[in-house]
Write a protein that holds these residues in place. Sequence first.
Motif, PDB file in Angstrom:
ATOM      1  N   LEU A  62      -5.824 -14.608  -2.833  1.00  0.00           N
ATOM      2  CA  LEU A  62      -5.569 -13.435  -1.631  1.00  0.00           C
ATOM      3  C   LEU A  62      -4.676 -14.396  -0.710  1.00  0.00           C
ATOM      4  O   LEU A  62      -3.539 -13.916  -0.070  1.00  0.00           O
ATOM      5  CB  LEU A  62      -6.838 -13.265  -1.109  1.00  0.00           C
ATOM      6  CG  LEU A  62      -6.666 -12.250  -0.018  1.00  0.00           C
ATOM      7  CD1 LEU A  62      -6.151 -10.905  -0.540  1.00  0.00           C
ATOM      8  CD2 LEU A  62      -7.985 -11.913   0.878  1.00  0.00           C
TER       9      LEU A  62
ATOM     10  N   GLU B  65      -4.139  -7.330   5.697  1.00  0.00           N
ATOM     11  CA  GLU B  65      -5.209  -7.157   4.776  1.00  0.00           C
ATOM     12  C   GLU B  65      -6.217  -6.012   4.856  1.00  0.00           C
ATOM     13  O   GLU B  65      -6.699  -5.704   6.092  1.00  0.00           O
ATOM     14  CB  GLU B  65      -6.170  -8.402   4.682  1.00  0.00           C
ATOM     15  CG  GLU B  65      -7.310  -8.468   3.863  1.00  0.00           C
ATOM     16  CD  GLU B  65      -7.898  -9.719   3.716  1.00  0.00           C
ATOM     17  OE1 GLU B  65      -9.376  -9.729   3.224  1.00  0.00           O
ATOM     18  OE2 GLU B  65      -7.647 -10.883   4.373  1.00  0.00           O
TER      19      GLU B  65
ATOM     20  N   ARG C 190     -12.015  -2.631   0.703  1.00  0.00           N
ATOM     21  CA  ARG C 190     -11.849  -2.072  -0.512  1.00  0.00           C
ATOM     22  C   ARG C 190     -11.736  -0.612  -0.525  1.00  0.00           C
ATOM     23  O   ARG C 190     -11.751   0.034   0.337  1.00  0.00           O
ATOM     24  CB  ARG C 190     -13.218  -2.384  -1.170  1.00  0.00           C
ATOM     25  CG  ARG C 190     -13.741  -3.404  -1.696  1.00  0.00           C
ATOM     26  CD  ARG C 190     -14.868  -3.823  -2.330  1.00  0.00           C
ATOM     27  NE  ARG C 190     -15.245  -5.175  -2.547  1.00  0.00           N
ATOM     28  CZ  ARG C 190     -14.945  -5.769  -3.775  1.00  0.00           C
ATOM     29  NH1 ARG C 190     -14.303  -4.966  -4.637  1.00  0.00           N
ATOM     30  NH2 ARG C 190     -15.303  -6.845  -4.135  1.00  0.00           N
ATOM     31  N   ARG C 191     -11.060  -0.105  -1.569  1.00  0.00           N
ATOM     32  CA  ARG C 191     -10.503   1.179  -1.719  1.00  0.00           C
ATOM     33  C   ARG C 191     -11.705   2.153  -1.688  1.00  0.00           C
ATOM     34  O   ARG C 191     -12.816   1.985  -2.141  1.00  0.00           O
ATOM     35  CB  ARG C 191      -9.853   1.626  -2.994  1.00  0.00           C
ATOM     36  CG  ARG C 191      -9.218   3.041  -3.229  1.00  0.00           C
ATOM     37  CD  ARG C 191      -8.324   3.030  -4.468  1.00  0.00           C
ATOM     38  NE  ARG C 191      -7.197   2.130  -4.291  1.00  0.00           N
ATOM     39  CZ  ARG C 191      -6.068   2.322  -3.574  1.00  0.00           C
ATOM     40  NH1 ARG C 191      -5.954   3.684  -2.999  1.00  0.00           N
ATOM     41  NH2 ARG C 191      -5.187   1.455  -3.648  1.00  0.00           N
TER      42      ARG C 191
ATOM     43  N   VAL D  52      -8.241   0.487   2.034  1.00  0.00           N
ATOM     44  CA  VAL D  52      -6.763   0.518   1.667  1.00  0.00           C
ATOM     45  C   VAL D  52      -6.217   1.738   1.447  1.00  0.00           C
ATOM     46  O   VAL D  52      -4.945   2.084   1.673  1.00  0.00           O
ATOM     47  CB  VAL D  52      -6.600  -0.564   0.380  1.00  0.00           C
ATOM     48  CG1 VAL D  52      -7.048   0.243  -0.653  1.00  0.00           C
ATOM     49  CG2 VAL D  52      -4.957  -0.820   0.265  1.00  0.00           C
ATOM     50  N   GLU D  53      -7.111   2.729   1.168  1.00  0.00           N
ATOM     51  CA  GLU D  53      -6.847   4.361   0.958  1.00  0.00           C
ATOM     52  C   GLU D  53      -6.015   4.727   2.128  1.00  0.00           C
ATOM     53  O   GLU D  53      -5.174   5.816   2.132  1.00  0.00           O
ATOM     54  CB  GLU D  53      -7.730   4.998   0.349  1.00  0.00           C
ATOM     55  CG  GLU D  53      -8.888   5.541   1.328  1.00  0.00           C
ATOM     56  CD  GLU D  53      -9.911   4.311   1.337  1.00  0.00           C
ATOM     57  OE1 GLU D  53     -10.890   4.779   2.372  1.00  0.00           O
ATOM     58  OE2 GLU D  53      -9.785   3.250   1.108  1.00  0.00           O
TER      59      GLU D  53
ATOM     60  N   ALA E 133       2.077  -2.994  -2.016  1.00  0.00           N
ATOM     61  CA  ALA E 133       0.720  -3.600  -1.972  1.00  0.00           C
ATOM     62  C   ALA E 133       0.259  -4.403  -3.112  1.00  0.00           C
ATOM     63  O   ALA E 133       0.698  -3.978  -4.311  1.00  0.00           O
ATOM     64  CB  ALA E 133      -0.208  -2.199  -1.843  1.00  0.00           C
ATOM     65  N   VAL E 134      -0.744  -5.151  -3.088  1.00  0.00           N
ATOM     66  CA  VAL E 134      -1.227  -5.874  -4.285  1.00  0.00           C
ATOM     67  C   VAL E 134      -2.832  -5.900  -3.796  1.00  0.00           C
ATOM     68  O   VAL E 134      -3.287  -5.956  -2.957  1.00  0.00           O
ATOM     69  CB  VAL E 134      -0.620  -7.408  -4.204  1.00  0.00           C
ATOM     70  CG1 VAL E 134      -0.852  -8.124  -3.032  1.00  0.00           C
ATOM     71  CG2 VAL E 134      -1.005  -8.024  -5.555  1.00  0.00           C
ATOM     72  N   GLU E 135      -3.434  -5.912  -5.078  1.00  0.00           N
ATOM     73  CA  GLU E 135      -4.923  -6.022  -5.055  1.00  0.00           C
ATOM     74  C   GLU E 135      -5.137  -7.371  -5.929  1.00  0.00           C
ATOM     75  O   GLU E 135      -4.898  -7.686  -6.692  1.00  0.00           O
ATOM     76  CB  GLU E 135      -5.392  -4.881  -6.003  1.00  0.00           C
ATOM     77  CG  GLU E 135      -6.921  -5.031  -5.938  1.00  0.00           C
ATOM     78  CD  GLU E 135      -7.741  -3.799  -6.798  1.00  0.00           C
ATOM     79  OE1 GLU E 135      -8.964  -3.856  -6.989  1.00  0.00           O
ATOM     80  OE2 GLU E 135      -7.089  -3.051  -6.930  1.00  0.00           O
TER      81      GLU E 135
ATOM     82  N   ARG F 239      -9.641  -6.984  -3.138  1.00  0.00           N
ATOM     83  CA  ARG F 239      -9.229  -7.055  -1.599  1.00  0.00           C
ATOM     84  C   ARG F 239      -7.737  -6.759  -1.655  1.00  0.00           C
ATOM     85  O   ARG F 239      -7.095  -6.860  -2.709  1.00  0.00           O
ATOM     86  CB  ARG F 239      -9.604  -8.586  -1.320  1.00  0.00           C
ATOM     87  CG  ARG F 239     -10.811  -8.835  -1.154  1.00  0.00           C
ATOM     88  CD  ARG F 239     -11.310 -10.054  -1.525  1.00  0.00           C
ATOM     89  NE  ARG F 239     -11.180 -10.982  -0.226  1.00  0.00           N
ATOM     90  CZ  ARG F 239     -11.402 -12.256  -0.377  1.00  0.00           C
ATOM     91  NH1 ARG F 239     -11.930 -13.017  -1.776  1.00  0.00           N
ATOM     92  NH2 ARG F 239     -11.190 -13.067   0.587  1.00  0.00           N
ATOM     93  N   HIS F 240      -7.192  -6.209  -0.620  1.00  0.00           N
ATOM     94  CA  HIS F 240      -5.803  -5.612  -0.701  1.00  0.00           C
ATOM     95  C   HIS F 240      -4.840  -6.209   0.426  1.00  0.00           C
ATOM     96  O   HIS F 240      -5.441  -6.337   1.449  1.00  0.00           O
ATOM     97  CB  HIS F 240      -5.874  -4.016  -0.370  1.00  0.00           C
ATOM     98  CG  HIS F 240      -6.803  -3.374  -1.662  1.00  0.00           C
ATOM     99  ND1 HIS F 240      -6.176  -2.752  -2.704  1.00  0.00           N
ATOM    100  CD2 HIS F 240      -8.054  -3.166  -1.779  1.00  0.00           C
ATOM    101  CE1 HIS F 240      -7.074  -2.569  -3.607  1.00  0.00           C
ATOM    102  NE2 HIS F 240      -8.407  -2.656  -2.964  1.00  0.00           N
TER     103      HIS F 240
ATOM    104  N   VAL G 116      -1.320  -5.382   2.103  1.00  0.00           N
ATOM    105  CA  VAL G 116      -0.262  -4.202   2.284  1.00  0.00           C
ATOM    106  C   VAL G 116       0.781  -4.705   3.166  1.00  0.00           C
ATOM    107  O   VAL G 116       0.671  -5.256   4.206  1.00  0.00           O
ATOM    108  CB  VAL G 116      -0.910  -3.089   2.680  1.00  0.00           C
ATOM    109  CG1 VAL G 116       0.235  -1.853   2.950  1.00  0.00           C
ATOM    110  CG2 VAL G 116      -1.977  -2.526   1.700  1.00  0.00           C
TER     111      VAL G 116
END
Length: 217
Positions: free
Chosen positions: A50, A154, A157-158, A186-187, A203-205, A209-210, A212
Motif C-alpha cells: 500500500l 487512500e 473498503r468498497r 472507495v465507491e 485507482a489501485v486496490e 485498501r484503495h 485513488v
Amino acid sequence: MTTATVRTDLYDLALAGERCWVRRSDGSKRAMPTNRWLGFAGLTDADRALDFALIDRCDGPTVDLGCGPGRLVGELVRRGVAALGVDVSAMAVAVTRQRGAPALQRDIFGRLPGTGRWSFALLADGNVGIGGDPVRTLQRARQLLCRDGVAVVEFGRRGSGLASFPVRLETDGDVGPWFPWAHVGVELADELATAAGLRVVDAVEVSGRHVVRMAIG
C-alpha cells in the motif's frame, strides 16, 4: 483536525509507545496503529504494498497532509524527491525530521508554503476524513496543487459508504475531547472528487485498501 480540537499530547504519547485508542461516538474503539505509522518491523506485505502504491509515482514536489511520524515523506526524501510533511503533532513532526525529512507543525487547513505549486498532495491513512468533511479536505488538497498536480488519496473498503462522526483519543490514564472525523468507501471517490473540483485518474486496490489518484478539472 486542528490543534484546538484534538489533544495532540495524547497522540504524542502514542507515538512514544503508550497504548492509545480511537473511540467513536457509538462506543466502538480501535487501537491506534502506531507501529504501522512509524514503519516499524512487523509491517505486513500488504502494508508495504500500500505504501508503494501511495508514493510510487510521486516524482515531483510532494506535500503529505497529516504526515504522522513521516514514514512516507521520509521515503520520498530518501529517493531524492522534494517533500514536506504537515501535522498538528509536535512529536510527529520531530520524528519526521529525525528521518531527515522536512516537516511543519501546522493545521492542514492553515497557511502552508508552496500553495498552488505542489505536484502531489498525499492523503494517506484515512486522512481524507480529517475534519469530518471529505469534500473540504479534498478541496484543500486541490488548493495546494499546481495546475497539473495530483492528489493521492487512500479510501476505505468498497461498500463502506460515507460516515461522519465524532472521535476521541484515549490512553490508559487519560481521555481527550471529541473531534470530527469521517470514513469514506472507495465507491464514493468519483462523486467526492467532482464535488471538490477534481477528477479520478486511476485507482489501485491492495488487499481491500484503495489508492485513488485525482487530477484538477
